[in-house]
Design a protein around this motif. Structure first.
Motif, PDB file in Angstrom:
ATOM      1  N   LEU A 198      27.410  43.331  34.561  1.00 10.44           N
ATOM      2  CA  LEU A 198      27.274  43.823  35.923  1.00 10.44           C
ATOM      3  C   LEU A 198      28.563  44.430  36.450  1.00 10.44           C
ATOM      4  O   LEU A 198      28.548  45.233  37.374  1.00 10.44           O
ATOM      5  CB  LEU A 198      26.830  42.688  36.849  1.00 10.44           C
ATOM      6  N   GLN A 199      29.689  44.027  35.875  1.00 14.54           N
ATOM      7  CA  GLN A 199      30.994  44.557  36.231  1.00 14.54           C
ATOM      8  C   GLN A 199      31.816  44.702  34.966  1.00 14.54           C
ATOM      9  O   GLN A 199      31.524  44.064  33.951  1.00 14.54           O
ATOM     10  CB  GLN A 199      31.725  43.606  37.190  1.00 14.54           C
ATOM     11  N   PRO A 200      32.861  45.537  34.969  1.00 14.36           N
ATOM     12  CA  PRO A 200      33.757  45.603  33.812  1.00 14.36           C
ATOM     13  C   PRO A 200      34.375  44.236  33.530  1.00 14.36           C
ATOM     14  O   PRO A 200      34.329  43.325  34.350  1.00 14.36           O
ATOM     15  CB  PRO A 200      34.816  46.621  34.240  1.00 14.36           C
ATOM     16  N   ASN A 201      34.952  44.118  32.358  1.00 14.95           N
ATOM     17  CA  ASN A 201      35.505  42.861  31.853  1.00 14.95           C
ATOM     18  C   ASN A 201      36.296  42.116  32.924  1.00 14.95           C
ATOM     19  O   ASN A 201      37.227  42.632  33.518  1.00 14.95           O
ATOM     20  CB  ASN A 201      36.406  43.165  30.646  1.00 14.95           C
ATOM     21  N   GLN A 202      35.894  40.877  33.154  1.00 14.24           N
ATOM     22  CA  GLN A 202      36.536  40.052  34.174  1.00 14.24           C
ATOM     23  C   GLN A 202      37.564  39.079  33.597  1.00 14.24           C
ATOM     24  O   GLN A 202      37.881  38.053  34.197  1.00 14.24           O
ATOM     25  CB  GLN A 202      35.472  39.270  34.946  1.00 14.24           C
ATOM     26  N   GLY A 203      38.050  39.392  32.392  1.00 14.72           N
ATOM     27  CA  GLY A 203      39.107  38.587  31.803  1.00 14.72           C
ATOM     28  C   GLY A 203      38.679  37.173  31.500  1.00 14.72           C
ATOM     29  O   GLY A 203      37.805  36.951  30.673  1.00 14.72           O
ATOM     30  N   LYS A 204      39.269  36.198  32.181  1.00 19.84           N
ATOM     31  CA  LYS A 204      39.026  34.803  31.869  1.00 19.84           C
ATOM     32  C   LYS A 204      37.963  34.160  32.757  1.00 19.84           C
ATOM     33  O   LYS A 204      37.914  32.926  32.885  1.00 19.84           O
ATOM     34  CB  LYS A 204      40.337  34.021  31.978  1.00 19.84           C
TER      35      LYS A 204
END
Length: 356
Positions: A89-95
């Protein structure tokens, strides 16, 4: 995934607190829109195994797709489908962990006979353990549905399982053939503008196992095909959907063909696969696909019979469905079902049509 599905997923899975709903996208499933922050498929990269078996959450969308043409002990024909989709739903949110991860999952399962089409759908949120995919040992799942390796260190054999109130199947898939990289070593171009996906297949599965319908348990065997694909923008703006064929020729060769529809500027692609598993990419001008007969299904006219031609391989066939009503009336509706073909070659396969 289209806007309707996205909004429904946000509502059903309680995601509205994590992200704002985007503007309704153009093109089938919103896959023809530009998406900032997601990696794009590049010819400078390549598919790597076993990593390619597992999930790629940094990309916008991906799927694991299994179809099988089967026959039971009474000689009756069947088709099965098992599909797992992942959407960011969104670009990579890291951790981001647990319910904060921007990943949603959707599973589709179906059994088709000449007279009936059973289907089911499952939805889940990433980060909860209820749906995911891992490379080694390979396993892709959503709730109790699964596609999983039966050995720690090898991909084959696999077991595929799904069940719903009215049907179930448990099948074993085995092969000693390597994966087939579609397009240019796995780089599968989808338009003249350069949209593309990473795409590979395993079209050489031997399948056997059990299906359950109408309180009957039937032993089946036949041929299976798995497609594996991921991308951030697999369609160009204006492309409204696709028609995709997987063909098992009686002579042992396999053929994959698709067209992406766009107001007279349809884009064609495909692969001729030798009986030994050697793929030869087909250029768009080598492929001819002509709808022959329409069927009224789910309030729309769908081309359920086709003529397919590849002159360079002396292929000239007509296809017909096992069941012309093989419509997946899911949150994203589409037609998917087993087919037969005859002409210069005979055999069985599958047809998928989206965006109608």
């Amino acid at each position: 995934m289209n806007a309707r599905l996205l909004y429904l997923l946000i509502f059903l899975l309680g995601l509205s607190a994590c992200s704002e709903a985007p503007e309704p996208p153009s093109g089938f499933a919103g896959l023809g829109t530009e998406v900032e922050g997601y990696p794009q498929v590049s010819r400078n990269d390549r598919i790597r195994f076993p990593e390619a078996l597992g999930a790629h959450p940094e990309y916008r969308i991906e799927w694991w797709y299994v179809t099988a043409n089967l026959t039971d002990e009474n000689g009756q024909d069947w088709g099965i489908q098992w599909t797992l989709f992942r959407q960011a739903l969104q670009p990579n949110q890291g951790k981001a962990k647990g319910w904060q991860t921007p990943q949603v999952w959707m599973g589709h399962a179906a059994i088709t006979s000449a007279t009936h089409h059973w289907q089911a759908e499952r939805l889940s949120r990433g980060g909860t353990g209820e749906a995911d995919a891992q490379a080694q040992p390979f396993k892709a799942w959503i709730h109790s549905w699964r596609l999983s390796s039966q050995q720690e260190a090898s991909f084959s054999p696999l077991e595929v399982y799904a069940s719903d109130q009215d049907f179930a199947y448990r099948l074993q898939l085995s092969t000693d053939q390597p994966f087939v990289l579609q397009g240019d070593q796995g780089y599968s171009q989808k338009s003249e503008q350069g949209q593309a996906s990473w795409y590979y297949s395993q079209p050489f599965f031997k399948v056997e196992g059990q299906i359950e319908v109408d309180d009957q348990q039937l032993q089946v065997r036949g041929q299976g095909w798995m497609d594996r694909e991921w991308s951030s923008q697999p369609l160009a703006p204006g492309q409204e959907g696709w028609d995709w064929f997987s063909l098992h020729l009686e002579t042992g060769e396999k053929v994959m063909l698709f067209q992406l529809r766009e107001d007279g500027k349809d884009y064609y692609s495909g692969t001729w696969i030798s009986a030994a598993g050697e793929p030869t990419p087909l250029e768009p001008e080598q492929i001819q696909m002509q709808p022959l007969e329409l069927t009224r299904v789910a309030g729309r006219q769908l081309p359920t019979h086709w003529r397919l031609q590849i002159a360079d391989y002396d292929l000239d066939i007509t296809t017909r469905p096992l069941n012309a009503k093989s419509f997946m009336d899911t949150l994203v509706p589409y037609w998917e079902g087993p087919i037969f073909f005859e002409g210069s070659h005979q055999g069985r396969g599958f047809l998928e049509m989206t965006g109608y």
